[in-house]
Design a protein around this motif. Structure first.
Motif, mmCIF file in Angstrom:
data_model
loop_
_atom_site.group_PDB
_atom_site.id
_atom_site.type_symbol
_atom_site.label_atom_id
_atom_site.label_comp_id
_atom_site.label_asym_id
_atom_site.label_seq_id
_atom_site.Cartn_x
_atom_site.Cartn_y
_atom_site.Cartn_z
ATOM 1 N N TRP A 20 0.385 -1.391 -0.165
ATOM 2 C CA TRP A 20 -0.200 0.504 -0.242
ATOM 3 C C TRP A 20 1.274 1.190 -0.377
ATOM 4 O O TRP A 20 0.888 2.280 -0.958
ATOM 5 N N PHE B 104 -5.887 0.995 -7.077
ATOM 6 C CA PHE B 104 -6.501 1.770 -5.250
ATOM 7 C C PHE B 104 -7.301 0.891 -5.029
ATOM 8 O O PHE B 104 -8.034 0.517 -4.121
ATOM 9 N N LYS C 32 -8.305 -2.508 -5.007
ATOM 10 C CA LYS C 32 -7.401 -3.128 -3.740
ATOM 11 C C LYS C 32 -7.875 -2.865 -2.829
ATOM 12 O O LYS C 32 -7.474 -3.666 -1.496
ATOM 13 N N VAL C 33 -8.757 -1.896 -2.910
ATOM 14 C CA VAL C 33 -9.638 -1.646 -1.349
ATOM 15 C C VAL C 33 -10.306 -3.012 -0.792
ATOM 16 O O VAL C 33 -10.443 -3.812 -1.136
ATOM 17 N N LEU D 22 -8.832 0.257 3.906
ATOM 18 C CA LEU D 22 -8.233 -0.490 3.219
ATOM 19 C C LEU D 22 -7.620 -2.167 3.333
ATOM 20 O O LEU D 22 -7.726 -2.758 1.754
ATOM 21 N N ALA E 267 -2.181 0.928 6.923
ATOM 22 C CA ALA E 267 -2.342 1.730 4.971
ATOM 23 C C ALA E 267 -3.116 3.032 5.666
ATOM 24 O O ALA E 267 -2.768 3.647 4.623
ATOM 25 N N ASP E 268 -3.803 2.341 6.090
ATOM 26 C CA ASP E 268 -5.569 3.723 6.799
ATOM 27 C C ASP E 268 -4.880 4.672 6.749
ATOM 28 O O ASP E 268 -5.039 6.381 6.591
ATOM 29 N N ALA F 134 -2.675 6.883 4.213
ATOM 30 C CA ALA F 134 -3.346 7.030 3.414
ATOM 31 C C ALA F 134 -4.359 8.405 3.254
ATOM 32 O O ALA F 134 -4.497 9.059 2.425
ATOM 33 N N ARG G 27 -15.531 2.280 -4.302
ATOM 34 C CA ARG G 27 -14.755 2.477 -3.230
ATOM 35 C C ARG G 27 -14.361 2.728 -2.033
ATOM 36 O O ARG G 27 -13.525 3.025 -1.629
ATOM 37 N N ILE G 28 -12.924 3.800 -3.324
ATOM 38 C CA ILE G 28 -12.454 5.148 -2.813
ATOM 39 C C ILE G 28 -13.329 5.549 -1.769
ATOM 40 O O ILE G 28 -13.069 6.085 -0.350
ATOM 41 N N TRP H 298 -14.699 4.050 1.510
ATOM 42 C CA TRP H 298 -13.568 3.962 2.433
ATOM 43 C C TRP H 298 -12.901 5.431 3.018
ATOM 44 O O TRP H 298 -12.556 5.673 4.254
#
Length: 253
Positions: free
Chosen positions: A152, A183, A186-187, A192, A200-201, A204, A227-228, A231
């Motif tokens: 990530w 990205f 991959k979530v 993440l 990772a969170d 990010a 997903r982004i 998230w």
């Protein structure tokens, strides 16, 4: 409103170029705040004119930061997420006095963040993230030892460099859509790496605080990046992240 001239644009880009420059903004923190302002209220900070702040409590953990810096912010998120008791020392990165000599002794590059744990000094934000997860609070609770965290961080590095081309270049990075698509795919869940908040969170969230404020320029739309967006809704509501958000901030360059 007068148009932004080329010299002014260059100056603005230079101001945002790194967390090695900036100004201290005194803000309320849940932790005890020691404000070290670049000569404005502490006198000249050149040549050791000011003594380093002495640790009085907080379990021997000091976090040297500037609240506007995204690299420092991600380490701050990790400290908050793990409920670590720490003393926050804000470093003024602009000012006539310059950075205090004791700070440059800890990190000769003069960059924030810096973490001091007893006599141990850790610099570089990703190294601080992993140190916090390994040695402070419940060891490994943010999955800092997972290879997925490293993957990530590598992907975030691509978003960083390609995003810079969009924001500073006045155009778009040809590879950025593919990076954001990677990205998106991959979530792994609410966060993440699945249903649990991880390093990772923490890494990010500060970057995407900035990206989502300019999502149109980054080509981010909910229909193609659900997903982004889901998230971001979860991570931006996380108390550990919310504590670190300030109204004025730098980008990541």
């Amino acid at each position: 409103m007068r148009p932004v001239t080329a010299p002014l644009r260059a100056l603005l880009i230079a101001l945002f170029f790194s967390c090695a420059a900036g100004w201290t903004q005194p803000l309320v923190s849940a932790n005890r705040l020691a404000l070290v302002s670049g000569g404005r209220r502490c006198g000249s900070l050149r040549g050791g004119g000011m003594a380093a702040p002495q640790m009085k409590d907080a379990g021997g953990v000091q976090f040297f930061t500037n609240k506007m810096c995204p690299f420092a912010q991600k380490a701050w998120v990790a400290l908050e997420e793990k409920n670590v008791a720490f003393e926050l020392v804000e470093i003024g990165l602009y000012g006539s006095g310059g950075k205090p000599s004791w700070f440059l002794e800890m990190n000769p590059k003069g960059l924030v963040p810096v973490l001091k744990h007893g006599e141990k000094v850790v610099v570089e934000s990703n190294d601080i993230l992993k140190y916090v997860d390994k040695y402070l609070g419940e060891a490994g609770s943010l999955q800092g030892g997972s290879p997925e965290v490293d993957a990530w961080m590598a992907l975030l590095s691509k978003v960083q460099s390609e995003g810079k081309a969009v924001m500073c270049g006045g155009g778009s990075s040809k590879s950025l859509p593919a990076t954001l698509a990677a990205f998106e795919s991959k979530v792994g869940g609410t966060f993440l790496m699945g249903e649990d908040f991880s390093l990772a969170d923490a890494a990010a969230a500060p970057m995407f605080q900035r990206v989502m404020s300019e999502k149109a320029r980054f080509g981010l739309v909910q229909e193609s990046h659900p997903r982004i967006f889901a998230w971001w809704a979860a991570v931006s509501a996380r108390p550990s992240f919310a504590k670190t958000v300030v109204s004025n901030y730098w980008w990541w360059w």
